[in-house]
Scaffold this motif. Structure first.
Motif, PDB file in Angstrom:
ATOM      1  N   TYR A 152       0.844  -1.199   0.000  1.00 57.37           N
ATOM      2  CA  TYR A 152       0.000   0.000   0.000  1.00 57.37           C
ATOM      3  C   TYR A 152       0.873   1.241   0.000  1.00 57.37           C
ATOM      4  CZ  TYR A 152      -4.398  -2.458   1.009  1.00 57.37           C
ATOM      5  OH  TYR A 152      -5.510  -3.249   0.928  1.00 57.37           O
ATOM      6  N   GLY A 153       0.401   2.256  -0.711  1.00 56.16           N
ATOM      7  CA  GLY A 153       1.137   3.505  -0.736  1.00 56.16           C
ATOM      8  C   GLY A 153       0.837   4.362   0.486  1.00 56.16           C
ATOM      9  N   GLU A 154       1.479   5.493   0.555  1.00 60.66           N
ATOM     10  CA  GLU A 154       1.243   6.416   1.662  1.00 60.66           C
ATOM     11  C   GLU A 154      -0.176   6.964   1.571  1.00 60.66           C
ATOM     12  OE1 GLU A 154       4.373   9.289   2.512  1.00 60.66           O
ATOM     13  OE2 GLU A 154       5.576   8.305   0.970  1.00 60.66           O
ATOM     14  N   PRO A 155      -0.868   7.123   2.703  1.00 59.67           N
ATOM     15  CA  PRO A 155      -2.253   7.609   2.661  1.00 59.67           C
ATOM     16  C   PRO A 155      -2.410   8.938   1.922  1.00 59.67           C
ATOM     17  CG  PRO A 155      -1.748   6.737   4.828  1.00 59.67           C
ATOM     18  CD  PRO A 155      -0.454   6.732   4.055  1.00 59.67           C
ATOM     19  N   ALA A 156      -1.452   9.857   2.086  1.00 59.55           N
ATOM     20  CA  ALA A 156      -1.565  11.159   1.423  1.00 59.55           C
ATOM     21  C   ALA A 156      -1.168  11.090  -0.044  1.00 59.55           C
ATOM     22  CB  ALA A 156      -0.706  12.190   2.136  1.00 59.55           C
ATOM     23  N   GLY A 157      -0.487  10.010  -0.454  1.00 64.23           N
ATOM     24  CA  GLY A 157      -0.042   9.886  -1.832  1.00 64.23           C
ATOM     25  C   GLY A 157       1.470   9.777  -1.917  1.00 64.23           C
ATOM     26  N   ASP A 158       1.961   9.419  -3.089  1.00 62.68           N
ATOM     27  CA  ASP A 158       3.397   9.197  -3.291  1.00 62.68           C
ATOM     28  C   ASP A 158       4.197  10.453  -2.942  1.00 62.68           C
ATOM     29  OD1 ASP A 158       5.584   7.459  -4.654  1.00 62.68           O
ATOM     30  OD2 ASP A 158       5.759   9.428  -5.603  1.00 62.68           O
ATOM     31  N   ILE A 159       5.237  10.279  -2.135  1.00 64.03           N
ATOM     32  CA  ILE A 159       6.010  11.429  -1.663  1.00 64.03           C
ATOM     33  C   ILE A 159       6.798  12.080  -2.791  1.00 64.03           C
ATOM     34  CG2 ILE A 159       7.981  10.000  -0.985  1.00 64.03           C
ATOM     35  CD1 ILE A 159       6.668  13.228   0.704  1.00 64.03           C
ATOM     36  N   THR A 160       7.258  11.283  -3.769  1.00 71.83           N
ATOM     37  CA  THR A 160       7.967  11.868  -4.911  1.00 71.83           C
ATOM     38  C   THR A 160       7.089  12.882  -5.633  1.00 71.83           C
ATOM     39  OG1 THR A 160       9.287   9.863  -5.231  1.00 71.83           O
ATOM     40  CG2 THR A 160       9.126  11.356  -7.097  1.00 71.83           C
ATOM     41  N   ALA A 176       2.612  25.557  -0.378  1.00 76.44           N
ATOM     42  CA  ALA A 176       1.962  24.369   0.170  1.00 76.44           C
ATOM     43  C   ALA A 176       3.026  23.310   0.399  1.00 76.44           C
ATOM     44  CB  ALA A 176       0.887  23.850  -0.778  1.00 76.44           C
ATOM     45  N   GLY A 177       3.245  22.934   1.651  1.00 73.42           N
ATOM     46  CA  GLY A 177       4.176  21.858   1.947  1.00 73.42           C
ATOM     47  C   GLY A 177       3.594  20.514   1.583  1.00 73.42           C
ATOM     48  N   THR A 178       4.423  19.478   1.622  1.00 78.55           N
ATOM     49  CA  THR A 178       3.944  18.141   1.251  1.00 78.55           C
ATOM     50  C   THR A 178       2.809  17.679   2.152  1.00 78.55           C
ATOM     51  OG1 THR A 178       5.673  17.147   2.626  1.00 78.55           O
ATOM     52  CG2 THR A 178       6.171  17.444   0.288  1.00 78.55           C
ATOM     53  N   GLY A 179       2.774  18.151   3.402  1.00 82.44           N
ATOM     54  CA  GLY A 179       1.703  17.770   4.314  1.00 82.44           C
ATOM     55  C   GLY A 179       0.369  18.412   3.988  1.00 82.44           C
ATOM     56  N   GLN A 180       0.376  19.379   3.091  1.00 78.47           N
ATOM     57  CA  GLN A 180      -0.868  20.040   2.683  1.00 78.47           C
ATOM     58  C   GLN A 180      -1.390  19.518   1.351  1.00 78.47           C
ATOM     59  OE1 GLN A 180       1.053  24.178   3.720  1.00 78.47           O
ATOM     60  NE2 GLN A 180      -1.151  24.488   3.433  1.00 78.47           N
ATOM     61  N   ILE A 181      -0.716  18.529   0.779  1.00 80.57           N
ATOM     62  CA  ILE A 181      -1.071  18.007  -0.543  1.00 80.57           C
ATOM     63  C   ILE A 181      -1.546  16.568  -0.410  1.00 80.57           C
ATOM     64  CG2 ILE A 181      -0.207  17.446  -2.841  1.00 80.57           C
ATOM     65  CD1 ILE A 181       1.817  19.740  -2.473  1.00 80.57           C
ATOM     66  N   VAL A 182      -2.702  16.261  -0.982  1.00 78.84           N
ATOM     67  CA  VAL A 182      -3.273  14.919  -0.982  1.00 78.84           C
ATOM     68  C   VAL A 182      -3.516  14.521  -2.430  1.00 78.84           C
ATOM     69  CG1 VAL A 182      -5.169  13.453  -0.176  1.00 78.84           C
ATOM     70  CG2 VAL A 182      -4.416  15.409   1.218  1.00 78.84           C
ATOM     71  N   THR A 183      -2.962  13.388  -2.844  1.00 79.27           N
ATOM     72  CA  THR A 183      -3.139  12.952  -4.231  1.00 79.27           C
ATOM     73  C   THR A 183      -4.487  12.260  -4.400  1.00 79.27           C
ATOM     74  OG1 THR A 183      -2.100  10.799  -3.900  1.00 79.27           O
ATOM     75  CG2 THR A 183      -0.654  12.644  -4.483  1.00 79.27           C
ATOM     76  N   THR A 184      -4.987  12.286  -5.630  1.00 78.84           N
ATOM     77  CA  THR A 184      -6.299  11.718  -5.949  1.00 78.84           C
ATOM     78  C   THR A 184      -6.249  11.047  -7.315  1.00 78.84           C
ATOM     79  OG1 THR A 184      -7.021  13.786  -7.007  1.00 78.84           O
ATOM     80  CG2 THR A 184      -7.472  13.537  -4.641  1.00 78.84           C
ATOM     81  N   SER A 185      -7.310  10.341  -7.640  1.00 77.70           N
ATOM     82  CA  SER A 185      -7.427   9.716  -8.968  1.00 77.70           C
ATOM     83  C   SER A 185      -8.059  10.712  -9.939  1.00 77.70           C
ATOM     84  CB  SER A 185      -8.264   8.437  -8.879  1.00 77.70           C
ATOM     85  OG  SER A 185      -7.632   7.484  -8.063  1.00 77.70           O
ATOM     86  N   VAL A 363       4.467  10.187 -12.680  1.00 82.82           N
ATOM     87  CA  VAL A 363       4.164  11.595 -12.912  1.00 82.82           C
ATOM     88  C   VAL A 363       5.131  12.471 -12.127  1.00 82.82           C
ATOM     89  CG1 VAL A 363       2.450  13.420 -12.594  1.00 82.82           C
ATOM     90  CG2 VAL A 363       1.742  11.195 -13.458  1.00 82.82           C
ATOM     91  N   GLY A 364       5.429  12.067 -10.890  1.00 82.69           N
ATOM     92  CA  GLY A 364       6.369  12.829 -10.080  1.00 82.69           C
ATOM     93  C   GLY A 364       7.738  12.921 -10.721  1.00 82.69           C
TER      94      GLY A 364
END
Length: 473
Positions: A152-160, A176-185, A363-364
Motif C-alpha cells: 500500500y502507498g502512503e495515505p496522502a499519496g506518493d512522496i515523490t 503548500a508543503g507536502t503535508g498540505q497536498i493529498v493525491t487523488t485519482s 508523474v512525479g
C-alpha cells in the motif's frame, strides 16, 4: 437512407424502419440524451432526404418502443430511462433543486470520438500532441523499483509526486508543503473528496454557469442544491458578484466551486481585481472557495489564482494531469490548509484505501526532471497556432466568440439552437458540444464549445454554416 437494407430476418427494411433504427441507436448510446428534442417533422425530412410521412412513421415506431414521447405543440422528445429514480423533493423553504443536463452524454461522446468521429467539441488534446515515450521512460524506471509498488502507498499519496507538486505550486505563487497536498485519482476525484468532506446532503453549493456538466451532475447526485452564478458576461472574466451575494444571503451556501483560470467552456480567467473582490465576499460570508485549476498546464505563467492570493486559508486548490499527459492517467491532487488536508486523507482512505502509487511516482518523475514542463511548452506552442487558425476559420464563416478566445476552448455563438444543430452535424460525422450541456437545467442556447485543437478543419465550419442556413430556412 435512399435504399432499403436487409433486416436480420432477411426482409427489406422500409425507410421509416431504417430511420427509426438509426435514431434508436443514438438514443441507446446516449448521443441523444433523455430530454433531447428530435428534429421536427418539417426539419427531419430535409436532413434525411425522406418524405414527412416516413418521418412520422419512424417517430411512431420509436414511440411504440417507449424511446420517445410526443408533446403537443412542442414535438418529439427522448424519454427518461425506464426505472430512473424520481428526484427527491426539496425542503419547503428551499428552492427546487434543478436536474442537470445529462452529463453522461458529454462523457460518452469522448469515447465515441475515439471510434473515428471527428470531434470539434472534444474535451482533450489530440493524441498526436501527446508524448508517449516520456511516459514510457518514467514507467520503466518505476517498474525497476518494485519495493515502491508491492505494498500500500502512503495515505496522502506518493512522496515523490507530492514533493514535486510542492515545488510546482511554489512556482505558481502558492505555498503548500507536502503535508498540505493529498493525491487523488484525477481532478474529479479531488472535487468529490472535498464535497464529501465539507458538505452534507441538502447543502447549497454555488457553481459557475455556464460550467462543467459533470460537476453539476456529481453534486446533484450527492444531494446538494445547485445555485448557478452567471459567468462569462463580465469583462473581468469573473462571476456576477451581485448575483452571488444575493444567493449567499438567501441560501447560505457552504462552497463555491469555480474555475478561475481558463474557465470551461468560455476560456475566461479572473483578473487580480476580480479575484480580490471574490475573496473579500467569501471572507465576509464564511464561504469556502474550491478552485479547480484543471487546465493549469495550458495557462500563462502569470495567471491569477485565488489560492495564490489567500494562501490556502479559505481556498482549496485542485488540479490534475489528464489534460496535459493522457486522459487515462487519472492523477490529480488537492492542496489545502493542514487541518483540512488531514480530513481529506480520512475521506480518501474510506472511499478507496489509496491511489495508484506507480502512476503517481511516474508523474512525479516527469515533473521533477523537467520533462513535463518541456512537453507542456511544446503543447502550448501547438495550441497557440491551432487557436489562431480556428478563430480565423470561425470568423471567416460568419461566427463570433462570446468571450475572448483563450486556452483550449472557444465559446462560439452560431445564432441558432446548437442542440438542434448537433444532430444535423452528427449525421455529417461531426461530434459537437452544444451550449445546453453547460447549464444546470436544459435550455435553448445559440452557443457551442469548440476545442481549438480539434476544430481546425475548414470542412467543419463550412458544414456548420450550411446547417445554420438550412435551419434558418
Amino acid at each position: 437512407m435512399t435504399t432499403a437494407q436487409p433486416t436480420p430476418t432477411g426482409a427489406a427494411a422500409t425507410l421509416s424502419e431504417q430511420l427509426a433504427a438509426q435514431l434508436a441507436q443514438r438514443i441507446t448510446q446516449r448521443q441523444l440524451p433523455p430530454g433531447a428534442r428530435l428534429a421536427s417533422v418539417r426539419e427531419c425530412p430535409r436532413q434525411q432526404r425522406v418524405s414527412p410521412s416516413t418521418v412520422v412513421a419512424a417517430y411512431d415506431l420509436l414511440q411504440a418502443r417507449g424511446l420517445v414521447q410526443a408533446r403537443p405543440q412542442r414535438g418529439y422528445f427522448v424519454r427518461e430511462a425506464a426505472g430512473a429514480p424520481a428526484p427527491r423533493t426539496a425542503a419547503p423553504a428551499a428552492p427546487p433543486r434543478p436536474a442537470p443536463v445529462d452529463a453522461t452524454a458529454l462523457i460518452r461522446s469522448m469515447f465515441q470520438a475515439q471510434g473515428g468521429l471527428r470531434a470539434p467539441g472534444m474535451g482533450t488534446l489530440p493524441e498526436a500532441w501527446l508524448d508517449a515515450p516520456m511516459l514510457q521512460r518514467a514507467l520503466r524506471r518505476v517498474c525497476g523499483e518494485p519495493e515502491a509498488w508491492l505494498r500500500y502507498g502512503e495515505p496522502a499519496g506518493d512522496i515523490t509526486l507530492r514533493e514535486a507538486l510542492s515545488q510546482r505550486l511554489q512556482a505558481l505563487g502558492i505555498t503548500a508543503g507536502t503535508g498540505q497536498i493529498v493525491t487523488t485519482s484525477g481532478a474529479t476525484h479531488a472535487l468529490d473528496l472535498v464535497s464529501r468532506t465539507l458538505l452534507q446532503p441538502g447543502d447549497a453549493v454555488l457553481v459557475d454557469e455556464p460550467g462543467w456538466a459533470v460537476e453539476y451532475a456529481r453534486l446533484t447526485h450527492l444531494g446538494m442544491r445547485l445555485l448557478p452564478v452567471p459567468r462569462g458576461h463580465s469583462p473581468d472574466g469573473g462571476p456576477d458578484l451581485a448575483v452571488m451575494e444575493a444567493l449567499i444571503r438567501e441560501h447560505r451556501p457552504r462552497l463555491y466551486v469555480t474555475v478561475s483560470v481558463l474557465h470551461n467552456p468560455t476560456g475566461a480567467s479572473l483578473t487580480p481585481a476580480a479575484a480580490h473582490q471574490l475573496l473579500r465576499l467569501a471572507e465576509a460570508h464564511g464561504l469556502t472557495l474550491v478552485e479547480d485549476d484543471t487546465y493549469a498546464w495550458l495557462a500563462p505563467a502569470h495567471a491569477t489564482r485565488l489560492a495564490q492570493l489567500d494562501g490556502l486559508q479559505r481556498t482549496v486548490y485542485i488540479s490534475g494531469f489528464s489534460k496535459i499527459l493522457v486522459p487515462q492517467w487519472r492523477v490529480g491532487f488537492v492542496a489545502a490548509a493542514p487541518a483540512l488536508a488531514e480530513r481529506l486523507i480520512d475521506t480518501k482512505l474510506l472511499a478507496s484505501l489509496g491511489t495508484p502509487g506507480p502512476l503517481e511516482r511516474a508523474v512525479g518523475l516527469c515533473l521533477a526532471q523537467g520533462s513535463l514542463r518541456r512537453h507542456a511548452e511544446r503543447v502550448g506552442a501547438l495550441l497557440d497556432a491551432a487557436r489562431t487558425r480556428t478563430v480565423k476559420l470561425a470568423r471567416e464563416h460568419g461566427f463570433s466568440f462570446a468571450a475572448p478566445p483563450a486556452g483550449l476552448f472557444g465559446w462560439v455563438d452560431v445564432g441558432h439552437d446548437t442542440e438542434a444543430l448537433a444532430q444535423t452535424l452528427l449525421d455529417a460525422g461531426w461530434l459537437t458540444a452544444p451550449g445546453a450541456l453547460f447549464h444546470t437545467t436544459r435550455r435553448r442556447s445559440t452557443l457551442m464549445r469548440v476545442n481549438f485543437a480539434t476544430a481546425q478543419d475548414a470542412r467543419f465550419w463550412r458544414q456548420l454554416r450550411a446547417a445554420v442556413r438550412a435551419a434558418a430556412r
